[in-house]
Design a protein around this motif. Structure first.
Motif, mmCIF file in Angstrom:
data_model
loop_
_atom_site.group_PDB
_atom_site.id
_atom_site.type_symbol
_atom_site.label_atom_id
_atom_site.label_comp_id
_atom_site.label_asym_id
_atom_site.label_seq_id
_atom_site.Cartn_x
_atom_site.Cartn_y
_atom_site.Cartn_z
ATOM 1 N N GLY A 13 1.270 31.435 -40.874
ATOM 2 C CA GLY A 13 0.957 29.888 -40.957
ATOM 3 C C GLY A 13 2.377 29.208 -41.911
ATOM 4 N N ILE A 14 3.122 29.914 -42.243
ATOM 5 C CA ILE A 14 4.067 29.479 -43.159
ATOM 6 C C ILE A 14 5.680 29.742 -42.723
ATOM 7 C CG2 ILE A 14 4.980 29.175 -45.730
ATOM 8 C CD1 ILE A 14 2.313 30.209 -46.553
ATOM 9 N N LYS A 15 6.362 28.905 -42.184
ATOM 10 C CA LYS A 15 7.707 28.869 -41.883
ATOM 11 C C LYS A 15 8.690 28.425 -42.653
ATOM 12 C CE LYS A 15 5.332 29.807 -37.481
ATOM 13 N NZ LYS A 15 4.693 29.372 -36.561
ATOM 14 N N ARG A 16 9.719 28.967 -42.548
ATOM 15 C CA ARG A 16 11.006 28.310 -43.297
ATOM 16 C C ARG A 16 12.087 28.077 -42.219
ATOM 17 N NH1 ARG A 16 14.326 32.290 -46.621
ATOM 18 N NH2 ARG A 16 15.452 32.447 -44.608
ATOM 19 N N PHE A 17 12.454 26.757 -42.219
ATOM 20 C CA PHE A 17 13.536 26.205 -41.437
ATOM 21 C C PHE A 17 14.815 25.745 -42.177
ATOM 22 C CE2 PHE A 17 9.577 25.367 -39.278
ATOM 23 C CZ PHE A 17 9.820 25.771 -38.089
ATOM 24 N N GLU A 18 15.993 26.197 -41.654
ATOM 25 C CA GLU A 18 17.130 25.402 -42.175
ATOM 26 C C GLU A 18 17.556 24.382 -41.142
ATOM 27 O OE1 GLU A 18 20.054 28.658 -43.408
ATOM 28 O OE2 GLU A 18 18.111 29.534 -43.551
ATOM 29 N N VAL A 19 18.002 23.218 -41.540
ATOM 30 C CA VAL A 19 17.871 22.062 -40.868
ATOM 31 C C VAL A 19 19.555 21.515 -41.161
ATOM 32 C CG1 VAL A 19 17.415 20.060 -40.006
ATOM 33 C CG2 VAL A 19 15.676 21.706 -40.611
ATOM 34 N N ALA A 20 20.619 21.419 -40.096
ATOM 35 C CA ALA A 20 21.637 21.166 -40.442
ATOM 36 C C ALA A 20 21.670 19.191 -40.791
ATOM 37 C CB ALA A 20 22.911 21.197 -39.308
ATOM 38 N N ALA A 21 21.891 18.937 -41.820
ATOM 39 C CA ALA A 21 21.813 17.679 -42.500
ATOM 40 C C ALA A 21 22.564 17.423 -43.288
ATOM 41 C CB ALA A 21 20.308 17.129 -42.656
ATOM 42 N N PRO A 22 23.834 17.111 -43.090
ATOM 43 C CA PRO A 22 24.681 17.362 -44.145
ATOM 44 C C PRO A 22 24.909 16.238 -45.260
ATOM 45 C CG PRO A 22 26.024 17.565 -42.040
ATOM 46 C CD PRO A 22 24.427 17.277 -41.858
ATOM 47 N N LEU A 23 24.603 14.978 -44.739
ATOM 48 C CA LEU A 23 24.547 13.949 -45.843
ATOM 49 C C LEU A 23 23.148 14.357 -46.857
ATOM 50 C CD1 LEU A 23 25.051 10.691 -43.791
ATOM 51 C CD2 LEU A 23 26.466 11.596 -45.624
ATOM 52 N N VAL A 24 22.157 14.871 -46.267
ATOM 53 C CA VAL A 24 21.044 14.903 -47.079
ATOM 54 C C VAL A 24 21.354 16.144 -48.148
ATOM 55 C CG1 VAL A 24 18.411 15.803 -47.183
ATOM 56 C CG2 VAL A 24 19.287 13.951 -45.280
ATOM 57 N N ALA A 25 22.025 17.071 -47.569
ATOM 58 C CA ALA A 25 22.214 18.307 -48.153
ATOM 59 C C ALA A 25 23.260 17.901 -49.521
ATOM 60 C CB ALA A 25 22.776 19.428 -47.370
ATOM 61 N N ARG A 26 24.103 17.140 -49.301
ATOM 62 C CA ARG A 26 25.042 16.741 -50.278
ATOM 63 C C ARG A 26 24.310 15.694 -51.170
ATOM 64 N NH1 ARG A 26 29.232 16.715 -46.445
ATOM 65 N NH2 ARG A 26 28.989 14.423 -45.888
ATOM 66 N N ASN A 27 23.500 15.044 -50.907
ATOM 67 C CA ASN A 27 23.105 13.806 -51.789
ATOM 68 C C ASN A 27 21.522 14.276 -52.520
ATOM 69 O OD1 ASN A 27 25.158 12.056 -51.544
ATOM 70 N ND2 ASN A 27 24.240 11.530 -49.627
ATOM 71 N N ALA A 28 20.813 15.304 -52.085
ATOM 72 C CA ALA A 28 19.680 15.583 -52.467
ATOM 73 C C ALA A 28 19.695 16.024 -54.029
ATOM 74 C CB ALA A 28 19.014 16.393 -51.579
ATOM 75 N N GLN A 29 18.740 15.885 -54.705
ATOM 76 C CA GLN A 29 18.600 16.465 -55.986
ATOM 77 C C GLN A 29 17.268 17.375 -56.030
ATOM 78 O OE1 GLN A 29 19.673 14.235 -59.528
ATOM 79 N NE2 GLN A 29 20.580 12.669 -57.809
ATOM 80 N N ALA A 30 17.150 18.147 -56.930
ATOM 81 C CA ALA A 30 15.782 18.633 -57.362
ATOM 82 C C ALA A 30 14.684 18.033 -57.588
ATOM 83 C CB ALA A 30 15.981 19.750 -58.357
ATOM 84 N N GLY A 31 13.632 18.001 -56.819
ATOM 85 C CA GLY A 31 12.342 17.132 -56.821
ATOM 86 C C GLY A 31 12.362 16.216 -55.754
ATOM 87 N N GLN A 32 13.165 16.022 -55.082
ATOM 88 C CA GLN A 32 13.253 15.167 -53.955
ATOM 89 C C GLN A 32 12.441 15.525 -52.545
ATOM 90 O OE1 GLN A 32 17.371 13.444 -54.206
ATOM 91 N NE2 GLN A 32 16.244 11.673 -54.661
ATOM 92 N N PHE A 33 12.327 14.645 -51.827
ATOM 93 C CA PHE A 33 11.637 15.243 -50.568
ATOM 94 C C PHE A 33 12.488 14.664 -49.326
ATOM 95 C CE2 PHE A 33 9.300 11.477 -51.546
ATOM 96 C CZ PHE A 33 8.857 10.772 -50.548
ATOM 97 N N ILE A 34 12.218 15.086 -48.137
ATOM 98 C CA ILE A 34 12.767 14.345 -46.681
ATOM 99 C C ILE A 34 11.407 14.044 -46.026
ATOM 100 C CG2 ILE A 34 14.740 15.807 -46.832
ATOM 101 C CD1 ILE A 34 12.354 16.852 -44.350
ATOM 102 N N MET A 35 11.590 13.388 -44.923
ATOM 103 C CA MET A 35 10.742 12.818 -44.086
ATOM 104 C C MET A 35 11.291 12.999 -42.691
ATOM 105 S SD MET A 35 9.271 10.172 -42.271
ATOM 106 C CE MET A 35 10.475 9.068 -42.223
ATOM 107 N N LEU A 36 10.347 13.751 -41.756
ATOM 108 C CA LEU A 36 10.778 14.064 -40.509
ATOM 109 C C LEU A 36 9.928 13.737 -39.452
ATOM 110 C CD1 LEU A 36 9.462 16.790 -39.265
ATOM 111 C CD2 LEU A 36 10.877 18.096 -40.830
ATOM 112 N N ARG A 37 10.685 13.371 -38.207
ATOM 113 C CA ARG A 37 9.899 13.071 -37.191
ATOM 114 C C ARG A 37 10.331 13.651 -35.970
ATOM 115 N NH1 ARG A 37 9.073 7.608 -34.288
ATOM 116 N NH2 ARG A 37 11.221 7.371 -34.819
ATOM 117 N N LEU A 38 9.607 14.794 -35.434
ATOM 118 C CA LEU A 38 9.920 15.534 -34.159
ATOM 119 C C LEU A 38 10.620 14.733 -33.106
ATOM 120 C CD1 LEU A 38 7.035 18.249 -34.329
ATOM 121 C CD2 LEU A 38 9.269 18.355 -35.535
ATOM 122 N N ASP A 39 9.888 13.615 -32.626
ATOM 123 C CA ASP A 39 10.262 12.971 -31.824
ATOM 124 C C ASP A 39 9.896 11.451 -31.604
ATOM 125 O OD1 ASP A 39 7.556 12.875 -30.717
ATOM 126 O OD2 ASP A 39 7.769 14.734 -29.779
#
Ligand code: FES
Length: 250
Positions: A13-39
């Motif tokens: 029940g625990i999965k790891r995903f790598e997602v191509a999101a260059p702007l987030v990858a460049r700007n995020a810092q430790a402790g922050q989060f993302i918000m996703l919506r599948l569709d």
């Protein structure tokens, strides 16, 4: 649209995903989060960031399937796309040289502890990481945490790996035998974070907790993550997710 470029099942029940999101990858810092919506019909899912690769432009998230949306996400494979992947959101962790810091990750709380531990180590801290899960098969990111820490200590509720017991048992030992501790950061189930704060309050060890488990839409609009911190009312998703654990009204 954001493409999933890697997927791995870490535990039941625990999965790891790598997602191509260059702007987030460049700007995020430790402790922050993302918000996703599948569709376009999907609900917003706030997820903490487990790792970042600014060069590859990828963000690693770890998902525990606990409801319909996370189950749908869990069914996606490398090559599939996610409609929205917004971030970085929330305030970054306060990283500096504190001295000896203890990073406590419980369950999937190990994922967001990882980038914070790594940055704490980079800042010159001695980083003792305490990882706790119910059983060995649910332990995630052990190797990554070893790289991000000076030392890793493991507990399982059932004793199937590491020491039998809870992260607070290890923490009490560290306070007794390895003090002084300059900072504790705890991320995991609310009961675990509260228990950690009870242990550190007496000796007065500054303790940071991340209230991401109570977030629902991650936008400051649903009100679900409202929390009393000292005399202030805060929203975990906007004002946090990290707070002084000794001020949180559990
Ligand atoms: Fe909805 Fe913070 S998660 S207001």
């Amino acid at each position: 649209m954001y493409q999933i470029v890697g997927k791995k099942v870490l535990a039941p029940g625990i999965k790891r995903f790598e997602v191509a999101a260059p702007l987030v990858a460049r700007n995020a810092q430790a402790g922050q989060f993302i918000m996703l919506r599948l569709d376009e019909y999907g609900e917003r899912i706030p997820l903490t960031i487990a790792d970042l690769d600014p060069d590859q432009g990828t963000v690693t998230i770890i998902v525990q399937e606990i409801g319909k949306s996370t189950e749908l996400l869990g069914r996606l494979e490398a090559g599939d796309f996610i409609l929205d992947f917004v971030g970085p959101l929330g305030k970054p962790s306060h990283i500096k040289k504190f001295g000896r810091v203890v990073m406590i990750g419980g369950g999937v709380g190990i994922a967001p502890i990882h980038p914070i531990a790594r940055e704490m180590k980079r800042a010159g801290n001695e980083v003792i990481s305490v990882l706790g899960t119910r059983s060995r098969e649910l332990l995630i990111m052990e190797e990554e945490m070893k790289l991000a820490s000076t030392e890793v200590l493991i507990t399982t509720d059932d004793g199937s790996y590491g020491r039998q017991g809870f992260v607070t048992d290890v923490l009490k030992d560290l306070i007794a035998n390895r003090g002084p501790l300059d900072l504790v950061v705890a991320i995991g189930p609310m009961v675990m974070m509260e228990a950690v704060c009870r242990v550190t309050r007496g000796p007065g060890i500054p303790t940071v907790v991340s209230l991401n488990p109570i977030m629902v839409d991650g936008t400051g609009m649903c009100g679900a993550c409202r929390v009393q911190v000292g005399s202030d009312t805060k929203f975990a998703c906007v004002d946090g997710p990290e707070f002084d654990g000794h001020l949180v009204d559990w």
